[in-house]
Design an enzyme around this catalytic site. Structure first.
Site, PDB file in Angstrom:
ATOM      1  N   GLU A 190       7.138  -0.062  17.058  1.00 19.38           N
ATOM      2  CA  GLU A 190       8.067  -1.161  17.328  1.00 19.38           C
ATOM      3  C   GLU A 190       9.504  -0.863  16.919  1.00 19.38           C
ATOM      4  OE1 GLU A 190       5.668  -5.185  16.832  1.00 19.38           O
ATOM      5  OE2 GLU A 190       5.689  -4.063  14.960  1.00 19.38           O
ATOM      6  N   ARG A 245       5.603 -13.264  14.242  1.00 23.62           N
ATOM      7  CA  ARG A 245       6.158 -12.744  13.001  1.00 23.62           C
ATOM      8  C   ARG A 245       7.680 -12.934  13.006  1.00 23.62           C
ATOM      9  NH1 ARG A 245       4.822  -6.785  13.547  1.00 23.62           N
ATOM     10  NH2 ARG A 245       4.796  -7.398  15.749  1.00 23.62           N
ATOM     11  N   GLY A 297      -1.890  -2.470   7.655  1.00 21.06           N
ATOM     12  CA  GLY A 297      -0.952  -1.360   7.563  1.00 21.06           C
ATOM     13  C   GLY A 297      -0.896  -0.544   8.843  1.00 21.06           C
ATOM     14  N   GLU A 325       9.945 -11.222  11.592  1.00 17.65           N
ATOM     15  CA  GLU A 325      10.671  -9.964  11.693  1.00 17.65           C
ATOM     16  C   GLU A 325      10.514  -9.279  13.047  1.00 17.65           C
ATOM     17  OE1 GLU A 325       6.602  -8.754  10.097  1.00 17.65           O
ATOM     18  OE2 GLU A 325       7.919 -10.511  10.105  1.00 17.65           O
ATOM     19  N   ASN A 340       2.369  -8.440   1.584  1.00 20.61           N
ATOM     20  CA  ASN A 340       2.725  -7.242   2.343  1.00 20.61           C
ATOM     21  C   ASN A 340       3.949  -6.549   1.727  1.00 20.61           C
ATOM     22  OD1 ASN A 340       2.954  -6.736   5.935  1.00 20.61           O
ATOM     23  ND2 ASN A 340       3.832  -5.479   4.365  1.00 20.61           N
ATOM     24  N   TRP A 344       0.819  -1.218   0.000  1.00 21.00           N
ATOM     25  CA  TRP A 344       0.000   0.000   0.000  1.00 21.00           C
ATOM     26  C   TRP A 344       0.846   1.257   0.000  1.00 21.00           C
ATOM     27  CZ3 TRP A 344      -2.750   2.978   4.258  1.00 21.00           C
ATOM     28  CH2 TRP A 344      -2.071   2.937   5.477  1.00 21.00           C
ATOM     29  N   ASP A 345       2.059   1.194   0.542  1.00 24.94           N
ATOM     30  CA  ASP A 345       2.971   2.344   0.451  1.00 24.94           C
ATOM     31  C   ASP A 345       3.113   2.812  -0.995  1.00 24.94           C
ATOM     32  OD1 ASP A 345       5.234   2.265   3.114  1.00 24.94           O
ATOM     33  OD2 ASP A 345       3.722   0.714   2.864  1.00 24.94           O
ATOM     34  N   ASP A 381      -0.136  -0.990  12.050  1.00 32.54           N
ATOM     35  CA  ASP A 381       0.485  -1.796  13.088  1.00 32.54           C
ATOM     36  C   ASP A 381       1.392  -0.902  13.943  1.00 32.54           C
ATOM     37  OD1 ASP A 381       1.821  -1.606  10.591  1.00 32.54           O
ATOM     38  OD2 ASP A 381       3.098  -3.300  11.045  1.00 32.54           O
ATOM     39  N   GLN A 431      -1.820  -6.531   2.055  1.00 30.65           N
ATOM     40  CA  GLN A 431      -1.960  -5.213   2.676  1.00 30.65           C
ATOM     41  C   GLN A 431      -3.178  -4.554   2.053  1.00 30.65           C
ATOM     42  OE1 GLN A 431       1.753  -2.871   2.527  1.00 30.65           O
ATOM     43  NE2 GLN A 431       1.875  -3.064   4.742  1.00 30.65           N
ATOM     44  N   GLU A 459       8.977   8.926   8.021  1.00 31.17           N
ATOM     45  CA  GLU A 459       7.838   8.032   7.836  1.00 31.17           C
ATOM     46  C   GLU A 459       6.549   8.588   8.404  1.00 31.17           C
ATOM     47  OE1 GLU A 459       6.922   3.412   9.200  1.00 31.17           O
ATOM     48  OE2 GLU A 459       8.357   4.639  10.291  1.00 31.17           O
TER      49      GLU A 459
END
Length: 533
Positions: free
Chosen positions: A511, A278, A310, A280, A196, A159-160, A312, A207, A496
């Protein structure tokens, strides 16, 4: 958790994600993708030791590392080395793995340049050429150039990319937009959906489905035949999101992404098929699950599903806004997702009309109208005058209002009365000196107050413009662009997310540290600054 059981679940998820396609070309591609494996499966207990031992401050670093030697050789060396009294896990990892390449390490910011000049200089830094992937890398190769967000995100994100494309459009980089759309079409054909990001550890989720919006954006430059070009992939993506409807019943109201409500209406939810931590963010997920009073597998599912959204993470998904362990994403029908699927249905209808198939066009138009009525019924909160998410387990709207409620305006599925009401709520709950906060809750989660995010500013500004609420749209644009430029001039970075409440502070929460680069911030700011005054 028994690790062998964990590995078997991971292997099953990977096989499901890589189900072969029907055509010969797709089968050839699928064979190549089926050789890709997730790091948990590749490295077993060694993987868990590295992540739980926090060899790297950011859990994403290790899953993006590339092995220097064959996996079996590394594991054999590990089994032997860890028996030694002075064994150092961090040194072992660094001796056996290449860490992710930092593409922007040689880029020097010149703040005497305007923000527009800075962003245009960044496009080459953020652009990746077709991938040549080393053995046992987690990167899924893509055939065409693409733009990454930046910072810790060195791969494409679904989606970015739509919001990044807005800036590419302003820069006249239509060919690069076309390449990125072709990459996503390639993923749909070869995997069955757009993950994703192009990493193997993202193969259990997608996503927010912006592919249709990307096709619309490309069609603005290349013409209406673009809709027909991508019709097959648009329908495949729709099939992914609607899969499992035939299994729904009153006794079984939810399956994968689809949910059956009491009156038989079918709407959608975010849903990651994984039930493990997850890869990651392995350590943090294990720690979150320990704080919950329910099965760990359900907690992992809800954490992962929030990542598919998205958002999160956000209080949108939490039963207790201040406790991440109360996350229950899979019990919620999100208003933004269903607005996106309304747009997907309408786009497929448009593609069939361009193709000359009126009957099929009318079928998808009917699907879109049916969803629109369902969103009115279940997501419009007349008392609060705003669109909200719906908790289908509790049978009521969720208490948290968010900028996700502006998606119906962006996709023009709201009534004029609803839009007028939503405008008042925006001014009261969300508008701050630097733009719009995502929710009015201050929780420490990055998709809550006081943070503002570029994609939500764009969705809201355009949504307001669609209903002639131009004054508020202009105010948001002015505050957001001034904040972006201010931070750039002070730090040399496009970041971001932004603190829209206190303009002297950078954003926080979440995170990982605030990332610079940054694809969608660049795209939205450049698009807004390039508009005619």
């Amino acid at each position: 958790m028994h690790f062998l059981k964990y590995l078997s679940l991971v292997a099953l998820m990977l096989m499901c994600a890589c189900r072969p396609s029907s055509t010969g070309t797709e089968n050839h591609t699928q064979t190549r993708y089926s050789k890709l494996v997730m790091p948990e499966e590749n490295f077993g207990q060694f993987f868990a030791d590295v992540q739980l031992g926090q060899v790297f401050p950011d859990g994403k670093t290790f899953v993006d590392c590339t092995p220097k030697y064959p996996v079996a050789e590394i594991l054999a060396k590990y089994d032997k080395a860890k028996q030694q009294p002075n064994f150092n896990l961090k040194l072992f990892v660094k001796a056996n793995f290449y860490t992710p390449h930092l593409y922007s390490s040689n880029f020097k910011t010149d703040t005497s340049r305007s923000a527009e000049e800075h962003i245009n200089a960044l496009w080459p830094v953020l652009t990746r050429n077709p991938d040549q992937v080393a053995p046992n890398s987690t990167l899924i190769p893509l055939p065409h150039p693409y733009v990454v967000p930046g910072g810790r995100f060195g791969e494409v994100y679904y989606w970015d990319s739509y919001f990044t494309m807005l800036g590419l459009q302003s820069s006249g980089k239509i060919e690069l937009i076309g390449n990125m759309v072709d990459n996503f079409a390639h993923l749909i054909d070869s995997i069955g959906f757009i993950p994703n990001g192009n990493r193997t550890y993202y193969l259990t989720r997608s996503q927010p489905p912006f592919f249709a919006a990307m096709v619309q954006l490309l069609a603005n430059s290349r013409g209406k035949e673009t809709f027909v070009t991508y019709l097959q992939q648009l329908e495949k993506e729709y099939a992914f999101w609607m899969k499992g409807q035939e299994k729904l019943s009153a006794a079984h109201p939810a399956e994968l992404h689809v949910v059956r409500l009491a009156d038989g209406t079918i709407l959608n939810r975010y849903f990651d098929r994984g039930v493990t931590p997850r890869a990651e963010m392995f350590k943090s997920d294990v720690e979150t699950a320990k704080l919950a009073n329910r099965p760990a597998a359900q907690v992992y599912s809800d954490l992962r599903s929030a990542c598919e959204s998205g958002w999160d993470f956000s209080s949108r998904w939490l039963a207790d806004p201040n406790k991440l362990a109360t996350i229950h994403t899979t019990e919620i029908i999100p208003v933004d997702l269903n607005a996106l699927l309304f747009n997907l249905e309408q786009t497929i209808a448009r593609a069939y009309m361009e193709k000359g198939d009126k009957k099929r066009s009318e079928e998808y138009t009917f699907k879109a109208l049916t969803r629109q009525r369902a969103v009115y019924k279940y997501c419009w909160d007349a008392q609060r005058g705003y669109f909200a998410d719906f908790d289908f387990v509790q049978g009521k709207k969720t208490p948290v209002l968010s900028l996700a409620g502006m998606y119906p305006l962006f996709f023009q599925m709201a009534t004029p009365e609803q839009a007028k009401s939503a405008t008042k709520v925006l001014e009261k709950l969300f508008l701050l000196p630097g733009g719009l906060q995502s929710t009015a809750n201050t929780t420490g989660q990055q998709w809550d107050a006081p943070n503002g995010w570029a994609p939500l500013q764009w969705i809201t500004i355009q949504g307001l413009r669609n209903y002639q609420q131009d004054q508020l749209a202009a105010t948001i644009k002015d505050r957001w662009t001034k904040l972006n430029v201010k931070v750039y001039k002070a730090t040399g970075k496009m970041v971001e997310k932004y603190n829209v409440a206190d303009l002297s502070l950078l954003a926080g929460g979440g995170e990982y540290p605030v990332q610079d680069g940054f694809g969608w911030s660049n795209g939205v700011l450049l698009k807004l600054l390039s508009e005619k005054k």
